[in-house]
Design a protein around this motif. Structure first.
Motif: not given
Length: 103
Positions: A62-66, A76-77, A90-92, A97-99
Motif C-alpha cells: 500500500m505504501l509503495a503504490g500510494d 527508513i528500516l 521491495i525494489a520500489r 530510500g527504505f531498507s
C-alpha cells in the motif's frame, strides 16, 4: 476491508501514541493505529523524523503504490514478516530510500 495494523518509530513525537521512552531525546516513540492509512504514514515520514517501520507485507504494498510516495529525506528500516513482499514492491521502496528487512 480489513487492513493490517502497523507502527512507526521516529526521533521525534511522531503522530499520536504513548511515549514509552521516558522522554529521552532521540530515543524514538512508537506509534500505532487501528486503520492503516498510507497517506498519513507518508506524512509522518516527511514531517516527524521517522526512522523505522514495522508492518505486514500488504502495508508495504500500500505504501509503495500510494500517490503520496516520494523519495525519503532519511533512510527508513522497514521490518516485515509472513510472506515476503513481491520483488517489485521491495525494489520500489528501496528506490525511495527504505531498507527492507524480512523476518
Amino acid at each position: 476491508s480489513s487492513v493490517p495494523p502497523g507502527g512507526v518509530s521516529g526521533g521525534s513525537s511522531a503522530g499520536a501514541g504513548r511515549d514509552r521512552t521516558g522522554g529521552r531525546p532521540g530515543a524514538g516513540r512508537p506509534v500505532g493505529w487501528r486503520r492503516f492509512e498510507p497517506g498519513r504514514v507518508w506524512r509522518l515520514f516527511d514531517e516527524e523524523g521517522v526512522t523505522r517501520l514495522c508492518g505486514a507485507p500488504r502495508g508495504l504494498l500500500m505504501l509503495a503504490g500510494d500517490p503520496a510516495a516520494n523519495p525519503l529525506e532519511r533512510p527508513i528500516l522497514a521490518t516485515t514478516a509472513a510472506a515476503p513482499p513481491p520483488p517489485t514492491v521491495i525494489a520500489r521502496l528501496e528506490a525511495l530510500g527504505f531498507s527492507i528487512q524480512h523476518v
